[in-house]
Write a protein that holds these residues in place. Structure first.
Motif, PDB file in Angstrom:
ATOM      1  N   PHE A 107       0.766  -1.284   0.142  1.00 39.74           N
ATOM      2  CA  PHE A 107       0.088  -0.073  -0.015  1.00 39.74           C
ATOM      3  C   PHE A 107       0.885   1.068  -0.056  1.00 39.74           C
ATOM      4  CE2 PHE A 107      -3.484  -2.670   2.352  1.00 39.74           C
ATOM      5  CZ  PHE A 107      -3.693  -3.091   1.115  1.00 39.74           C
ATOM      6  N   SER A 108       1.903   1.413  -0.787  1.00 39.54           N
ATOM      7  CA  SER A 108       2.653   2.466  -0.977  1.00 39.54           C
ATOM      8  C   SER A 108       1.887   3.308  -1.949  1.00 39.54           C
ATOM      9  CB  SER A 108       4.019   2.365  -1.446  1.00 39.54           C
ATOM     10  OG  SER A 108       4.133   1.828  -2.807  1.00 39.54           O
ATOM     11  N   VAL A 109       1.114   2.821  -2.766  1.00 41.97           N
ATOM     12  CA  VAL A 109       0.040   3.823  -3.636  1.00 41.97           C
ATOM     13  C   VAL A 109      -1.342   3.264  -3.340  1.00 41.97           C
ATOM     14  CG1 VAL A 109      -0.641   3.964  -5.954  1.00 41.97           C
ATOM     15  CG2 VAL A 109       1.916   3.752  -5.427  1.00 41.97           C
ATOM     16  N   VAL A 110      -2.191   4.300  -3.042  1.00 39.85           N
ATOM     17  CA  VAL A 110      -3.616   3.904  -2.640  1.00 39.85           C
ATOM     18  C   VAL A 110      -4.602   4.711  -3.442  1.00 39.85           C
ATOM     19  CG1 VAL A 110      -3.195   3.051  -0.474  1.00 39.85           C
ATOM     20  CG2 VAL A 110      -3.726   5.339  -0.669  1.00 39.85           C
ATOM     21  N   THR A 111      -5.608   4.419  -3.887  1.00 39.72           N
ATOM     22  CA  THR A 111      -6.689   5.256  -4.483  1.00 39.72           C
ATOM     23  C   THR A 111      -7.909   5.499  -3.387  1.00 39.72           C
ATOM     24  OG1 THR A 111      -7.644   3.023  -5.511  1.00 39.72           O
ATOM     25  CG2 THR A 111      -6.240   4.404  -6.883  1.00 39.72           C
ATOM     26  N   VAL A 112      -8.608   6.496  -3.519  1.00 36.56           N
ATOM     27  CA  VAL A 112      -9.717   7.067  -3.053  1.00 36.56           C
ATOM     28  C   VAL A 112     -10.924   7.263  -3.973  1.00 36.56           C
ATOM     29  CG1 VAL A 112     -10.890   8.375  -0.902  1.00 36.56           C
ATOM     30  CG2 VAL A 112      -8.357   7.985  -1.147  1.00 36.56           C
ATOM     31  N   PRO A 113     -11.668   5.945  -4.438  1.00 29.91           N
ATOM     32  CA  PRO A 113     -12.348   6.341  -5.722  1.00 29.91           C
ATOM     33  C   PRO A 113     -13.438   7.266  -5.523  1.00 29.91           C
ATOM     34  CG  PRO A 113     -11.862   4.022  -5.511  1.00 29.91           C
ATOM     35  CD  PRO A 113     -11.333   4.727  -4.224  1.00 29.91           C
ATOM     36  N   GLU A 114     -14.159   7.344  -4.311  1.00 29.31           N
ATOM     37  CA  GLU A 114     -15.200   8.134  -4.022  1.00 29.31           C
ATOM     38  C   GLU A 114     -14.938   9.324  -3.873  1.00 29.31           C
ATOM     39  OE1 GLU A 114     -13.472   6.777   0.103  1.00 29.31           O
ATOM     40  OE2 GLU A 114     -14.141   5.889  -1.927  1.00 29.31           O
ATOM     41  N   ARG A 115     -13.672   9.753  -3.707  1.00 34.94           N
ATOM     42  CA  ARG A 115     -13.283  11.216  -3.744  1.00 34.94           C
ATOM     43  C   ARG A 115     -12.429  11.537  -5.119  1.00 34.94           C
ATOM     44  NH1 ARG A 115     -10.883  13.111   1.835  1.00 34.94           N
ATOM     45  NH2 ARG A 115     -10.849  15.039   0.764  1.00 34.94           N
ATOM     46  N   GLN A 116     -11.999  10.471  -5.941  1.00 36.32           N
ATOM     47  CA  GLN A 116     -11.239  10.681  -7.202  1.00 36.32           C
ATOM     48  C   GLN A 116      -9.809  11.159  -6.691  1.00 36.32           C
ATOM     49  OE1 GLN A 116     -13.431  13.023  -9.904  1.00 36.32           O
ATOM     50  NE2 GLN A 116     -15.232  11.321  -9.868  1.00 36.32           N
ATOM     51  N   LEU A 117      -9.346  10.400  -5.932  1.00 35.67           N
ATOM     52  CA  LEU A 117      -8.064  10.939  -5.316  1.00 35.67           C
ATOM     53  C   LEU A 117      -6.980   9.768  -5.813  1.00 35.67           C
ATOM     54  CD1 LEU A 117      -8.592  12.954  -2.230  1.00 35.67           C
ATOM     55  CD2 LEU A 117      -8.055  13.886  -4.603  1.00 35.67           C
ATOM     56  N   LEU A 118      -5.617   9.806  -5.573  1.00 33.23           N
ATOM     57  CA  LEU A 118      -4.560   8.798  -5.362  1.00 33.23           C
ATOM     58  C   LEU A 118      -3.544   9.480  -4.576  1.00 33.23           C
ATOM     59  CD1 LEU A 118      -3.004   6.351  -8.133  1.00 33.23           C
ATOM     60  CD2 LEU A 118      -1.696   8.178  -6.937  1.00 33.23           C
ATOM     61  N   LEU A 119      -2.924   8.403  -3.632  1.00 36.21           N
ATOM     62  CA  LEU A 119      -1.891   8.957  -3.008  1.00 36.21           C
ATOM     63  C   LEU A 119      -0.671   7.888  -3.160  1.00 36.21           C
ATOM     64  CD1 LEU A 119      -4.604   9.829  -1.401  1.00 36.21           C
ATOM     65  CD2 LEU A 119      -2.918  10.319   0.663  1.00 36.21           C
ATOM     66  N   ALA A 120       0.515   8.731  -3.002  1.00 35.50           N
ATOM     67  CA  ALA A 120       1.819   7.865  -3.334  1.00 35.50           C
ATOM     68  C   ALA A 120       2.784   8.248  -2.264  1.00 35.50           C
ATOM     69  CB  ALA A 120       2.242   8.027  -4.680  1.00 35.50           C
ATOM     70  N   ALA A 121       3.589   7.070  -1.746  1.00 36.90           N
ATOM     71  CA  ALA A 121       4.425   7.446  -0.648  1.00 36.90           C
ATOM     72  C   ALA A 121       5.741   7.870  -1.686  1.00 36.90           C
ATOM     73  CB  ALA A 121       4.416   6.344   0.319  1.00 36.90           C
ATOM     74  N   ASN A 122       6.584   8.766  -1.126  1.00 29.56           N
ATOM     75  CA  ASN A 122       8.051   8.913  -1.744  1.00 29.56           C
ATOM     76  C   ASN A 122       8.959   8.555  -0.972  1.00 29.56           C
ATOM     77  OD1 ASN A 122       6.876  10.151  -4.201  1.00 29.56           O
ATOM     78  ND2 ASN A 122       6.021  11.774  -2.913  1.00 29.56           N
ATOM     79  N   GLY A 123       9.605   7.420  -0.910  1.00 29.86           N
ATOM     80  CA  GLY A 123      10.490   7.136   0.183  1.00 29.86           C
ATOM     81  C   GLY A 123      11.860   7.763  -0.018  1.00 29.86           C
ATOM     82  N   GLY A 124      12.232   8.294  -1.046  1.00 30.44           N
ATOM     83  CA  GLY A 124      13.450   8.828  -1.084  1.00 30.44           C
ATOM     84  C   GLY A 124      13.479  10.340  -0.471  1.00 30.44           C
ATOM     85  N   ASP A 125      12.411  11.214  -0.410  1.00 26.79           N
ATOM     86  CA  ASP A 125      12.650  12.344   0.129  1.00 26.79           C
ATOM     87  C   ASP A 125      11.646  12.768   1.370  1.00 26.79           C
ATOM     88  OD1 ASP A 125      10.294  12.763  -1.213  1.00 26.79           O
ATOM     89  OD2 ASP A 125      10.850  14.514  -2.184  1.00 26.79           O
ATOM     90  N   ASN A 126      11.103  11.592   1.828  1.00 30.79           N
ATOM     91  CA  ASN A 126      10.117  11.668   2.970  1.00 30.79           C
ATOM     92  C   ASN A 126       8.760  12.572   2.591  1.00 30.79           C
ATOM     93  OD1 ASN A 126      12.253  10.239   4.322  1.00 30.79           O
ATOM     94  ND2 ASN A 126      13.186  12.145   4.747  1.00 30.79           N
ATOM     95  N   SER A 127       8.235  12.132   1.480  1.00 32.39           N
ATOM     96  CA  SER A 127       7.337  13.107   1.204  1.00 32.39           C
ATOM     97  C   SER A 127       6.091  12.449   0.614  1.00 32.39           C
ATOM     98  CB  SER A 127       7.357  14.146   0.392  1.00 32.39           C
ATOM     99  OG  SER A 127       7.521  13.461  -0.968  1.00 32.39           O
ATOM    100  N   ILE A 128       4.812  12.875   0.610  1.00 31.66           N
ATOM    101  CA  ILE A 128       3.539  12.077   0.340  1.00 31.66           C
ATOM    102  C   ILE A 128       2.836  13.002  -0.880  1.00 31.66           C
ATOM    103  CG2 ILE A 128       1.289  11.223   1.015  1.00 31.66           C
ATOM    104  CD1 ILE A 128       2.375  10.752   3.727  1.00 31.66           C
TER     105      ILE A 128
END
Length: 414
Positions: free
Chosen positions: A109-130
């Protein structure tokens, strides 16, 4: 008084025309036309809004991290559509200890979708960001809304509950975070938590592998690493912050990934993979956060059973093995697990001395197809799922093409 005919005739004609006009208006009204009583034109029904569907996403996890979009055809095959920079950096095939290899985020789950809000989130392990992306409802194409730096070290797993995002971190001492998700995609920190301290665990053994929110959103379940043998159930407060967890340690062996499943009798169980020993275990989750074992199953001839995906109808579970194969399991109505095939699918590696690693996977909402990354082979493979047996049949593959051939990480779809 007598009036001459010349003066009387025009008045008679005017009265006659007025009478005829009123009669004509009455007829028009009776037929539904003319006058102020005419009905308004029928309202035009707008076309239905486009629905977000038939898309698959992963991330390259390269130094310049990129989210990749694939469209899913009716026969299960994939077509690459877009590549969108996340605004953050990946680990590019380098583990946290500095050595190269697949699965450098060590997570699901480093990439997840939120279909009801039409969103996608991704974890960036190289610079500690989302990174938070908006997904176009018609095309599914991601547009970066915001990239937010966190105070945690190497984010590797994400979960969303309403307008709160939870993230686990592979390094450091503060290995769990809660964030308020704004409409513009920005994240505001609600809390950072010392997992080892709160769970009374040895800090040297804590390396979180996955986050998951319970279906009733009462708990955040955190697999704390294969050395700790613990799944922590953090109670969720009204504002999205987390309370002191219940530490489930006695019944779990090297847990990696977890999923909640609704069985055929309507009950909900928690499934957890075990990287050594028993491959898959089913539990009940009490209202107190305590996990109680129901059933176990083990695949023979496989190594490192880690990643977990489940069909929407709750009948079949698939475990991705670090040795490069996928094992299949049946789930009974009472939560009983049955091994179907130790090796239901397998792909060779493309790099000498590196396992292909059947990693992050996702099952389509209709339960017809399983999509699996092969982290050491730099590709995604599509499988058709037999509805009556759960057997997998390969229908296609796509090469991702990361620079190191080891960067690929995460998978989610709609």
């Amino acid at each position: 008084m007598f009036k001459p005919p010349a003066l009387e005739a025009p008045m008679i004609r005017r009265r006659t025309l007025t009478t005829l006009g009123l009669a004509a208006a009455t007829l028009l009204a009776a037929c539904g036309g003319g006058g102020d009583d005419a009905p308004a034109p029928a309202a035009v029904t707008p076309p239905p809004a486009p629905m977000l569907a038939n898309q698959l996403y992963t991330q390259t996890n390269e130094t310049t991290n990129t989210v990749l979009q694939y469209s899913r055809a009716a026969n299960g095959t994939l077509l690459r559509v877009a590549a969108v920079a996340s605004g953050g950096q990946g680990t590019n095939g380098i583990r946290i200890n500095g050595t190269p290899g697949p699965n450098t985020l060590g997570s699901q789950f480093s990439v997840v979708t939120v279909p009801e809000r039409q969103l996608l989130l991704a974890a960036n392990g190289g610079d500690n960001s989302i990174s938070v992306f908006a997904l176009d409802a018609a095309s599914g194409t991601p547009t970066l809304l915001k990239n937010t730096r966190t105070q945690g070290l190497r984010p590797n797993s994400l979960a969303v509950a309403g307008k709160v995002v939870y993230a686990s971190f592979l390094g450091g001492t503060l290995q769990l975070g809660a964030y308020r998700l704004a409409d513009d995609g920005s994240l505001q920190q609600l809390g950072l938590y010392n997992v080892a301290q709160m769970g009374a665990l040895n800090p040297a053994n804590v390396a979180p592998t996955q986050l998951l929110v319970s279906p009733d959103q009462r708990f955040v379940m955190l697999s704390t690493g294969t050395a700790s043998n613990a799944v922590l159930a953090f109670p969720v407060n009204a504002d999205g912050t987390l309370g002191n967890p219940v530490a489930n340690t006695t019944q779990l062996t090297t847990p990696f990934a977890g999923q909640f499943v609704k069985t055929g009798n309507g009950s909900t169980i928690y499934l957890s993979t075990g990287i050594t020993g028993v491959s898959l275990t089913a539990y009940t989750l009490a209202s107190t956060g305590v996990l109680t074992q129901l059933s176990q199953a083990m695949a023979a001839g496989v190594g490192a059973p880690c990643w977990l995906s489940v069909t929407p109808n709750g009948r079949y579970a698939y475990v991705g093995n670090g040795s490069g194969s996928i094992s299949s399991y049946g789930i009974g109505n009472d939560g009983t697990l049955t091994l179907l095939q130790s090796i239901a699918a397998m792909e060779p590696s493309v790099l000498a001395g590196v396992n292909s690693v059947a990693g992050d996977a996702w099952v389509s909402p209709d339960g017809k197809y399983l999509y699996s990354t092969y982290l050491g082979a730099d590709k995604i493979v599509s499988y058709a799922i037999d509805a009556s047996t759960g057997a997998l049949s390969k229908v296609g593959e796509v090469i991702v093409g990361t620079s190191s051939k080891l960067g690929l990480q995460g998978m989610a779809g709609v």
